[in-house]
Design an enzyme around this catalytic site. Structure first.
Site, PDB file in Angstrom:
ATOM      1  N   HIS A   6      48.440  61.103  11.007  1.00  0.00           N
ATOM      2  CA  HIS A   6      49.342  61.470  12.104  1.00  0.00           C
ATOM      3  C   HIS A   6      50.596  62.185  11.587  1.00  0.00           C
ATOM      4  CE1 HIS A   6      47.513  58.298  15.063  1.00  0.00           C
ATOM      5  NE2 HIS A   6      46.831  59.431  15.033  1.00  0.00           N
ATOM      6  N   HIS A  10      57.007  51.498  11.941  1.00  0.00           N
ATOM      7  CA  HIS A  10      57.838  51.700  13.139  1.00  0.00           C
ATOM      8  C   HIS A  10      58.629  50.444  13.479  1.00  0.00           C
ATOM      9  CE1 HIS A  10      56.076  55.584  14.490  1.00  0.00           C
ATOM     10  NE2 HIS A  10      54.957  55.120  13.938  1.00  0.00           N
ATOM     11  N   ASP A  69      53.710  61.985  12.226  1.00  0.00           N
ATOM     12  CA  ASP A  69      54.894  61.212  11.834  1.00  0.00           C
ATOM     13  C   ASP A  69      54.644  60.410  10.547  1.00  0.00           C
ATOM     14  OD1 ASP A  69      53.156  59.597  13.459  1.00  0.00           O
ATOM     15  OD2 ASP A  69      54.749  58.096  13.618  1.00  0.00           O
ATOM     16  N   ASP A 101      50.580  52.151  10.443  1.00  0.00           N
ATOM     17  CA  ASP A 101      50.518  51.830  11.874  1.00  0.00           C
ATOM     18  C   ASP A 101      49.374  50.875  12.188  1.00  0.00           C
ATOM     19  OD1 ASP A 101      52.624  53.558  12.235  1.00  0.00           O
ATOM     20  OD2 ASP A 101      51.486  55.084  13.336  1.00  0.00           O
TER      21      ASP A 101
END
Ligand code: ZN
Ligand code: FE
Length: 249
Positions: free
Chosen positions: A58, A170, A60, A132
Site C-alpha cells: 500500500h 497506524h 502509505d 497493518d
C-alpha cells in the site's frame, strides 16, 4: 536492548519507524509512508539509512521507496507485491531472516490485509513490526485476503512471546476501543480503553502495544469467546471483522 527504535507520526495517522542496531550503527526504516518525514528523523538521530523494510504494497507503506532510496542509497527489502507500486531490491518470504548488523529480523508471513503482507520479528529484543495486520485493539481490513487467512496470520502473531513490543503502522486505537467496547465487556478492555482515551486526549501515542495486552483485550484475538456459537474460530473472527466494517461509532 541492542535495537533502538525511533517512532514518529506522519501522514494523517501513520507511524514511521527508524531502527538502529546499537553495536554496528546499521539503520533501517520500517515502511516509507513519507520520505520527507523519514529523512527528517534520520537527520535528527544522526543516522544513515542502510535498509528500507516494507511490510506490504500500500502507498502509505511503500509509496516513499523511490524517493528515499534516491536520497540515501538504501537497499529495499520486502514482499514481492511491493513491485506493484514501488522499487524493491530483495524479495523476502516467510522464514527468511534480514540482518541489520547484529540484529536478526525474522520474516513472518501474515497475509489478509494484503495477500503478501509480512511482519518483522526481532526475537532477541522481543520487538515486532506488524504493519497493518495487528493493531492495538484492532486488526487490518481484509482488502485482499479471506477471514481464514487473516485469522491464521493473527494467530501467528499472537503466538509470539507475550512481552513482545508490537509496533503497528497506524494510530487507530481510540476508534478501535470504541468498537471493542461495543462487542466486549471484559474488565481489562474497559480499563485499557479508559487509558487509551486519556492518552489520546493528552496527544500521546498508544503504540507500541504488547502481544500479552492484545491477547487479553483485542476483540479480534478474542473472537471465539465473543461469538461462541460460530462454527469455527475463523468464522467467529469473520463475524467480528464484519461487525467492525459496518460499525459507526
Ligand atoms: Zn495497508
Ligand atoms: Fe496502512
Amino acid at each position: 536492548m541492542s535495537l533502538i527504535v525511533r517512532q514518529f507520526p506522519c501522514l494523517s495517522d501513520n507511524y514511521g519507524y527508524l531502527i538502529c542496531d546499537e553495536q554496528s550503527g546499521r539503520t533501517a526504516c520500517i515502511d516509507t509512508p513519507d520520505a520527507g518525514a523519514i529523512m527528517a528523523a534520520l537527520d535528527a538521530a544522526g543516522w544513515k539509512l542502510d535498509l528500507i523494510l516494507n511490510t506490504h504494497w500500500h502507498a502509505d507503506h511503500a509509496g516513499g521507496n523511490a524517493e528515499l532510496q534516491k536520497a540515501t542509497g538504501a537497499t529495499i527489502v520486502g514482499p514481492a507485491e511491493v513491485r506493484r507500486i514501488a522499487p524493491l531490491d530483495r524479495v523476502v518470504e516467510d522464514g527468511d531472516v534480514v540482518e541489520l548488523g547484529e540484529t536478526r529480523l525474522q520474516v513472518i508471513a501474515c497475509g489478509g490485509h494484503t495477500l503478501g503482507h509480512i511482519a518483522y520479528f526481532d526475537a532477541a529484543d522481543r520487538i515486532a513490526f506488524v504493519g497493518d495486520t495487528l493493531f492495538a485493539l484492532g486488526c487490518g481490513r481484509l482488502f485482499e485476503g479471506k477471514p481464514a487467512q487473516m485469522w491464521a496470520s493473527l494467530q501467528r502473531l499472537a503466538a509470539l512471546p507475550e512481552e513482545t513490543a508490537v509496533y503497528c503502522a497506524h494510530e487507530y486505537t481510540a476508534s478501535n476501543a470504541r468498537f471493542a467496547l461495543s462487542v466486549d465487556s471484559e474488565p481489562a478492555l474497559v480499563r485499557r480503553s479508559e487509558e487509551v482515551f486519556a492518552a489520546r486526549a493528552r496527544g500521546e501515542p498508544t503504540v507500541p502495544t504488547t502481544i500479552g495486552l492484545e491477547r487479553a483485550t483485542n476483540p479480534f484475538l478474542r473472537a471465539p469467546l465473543l461469538a461462541p456459537d460460530a462454527s469455527s474460530p475463523a468464522e467467529a473472527f469473520a463475524r467480528i471483522r464484519a461487525a467492525k466494517d459496518s460499525f459507526r461509532g
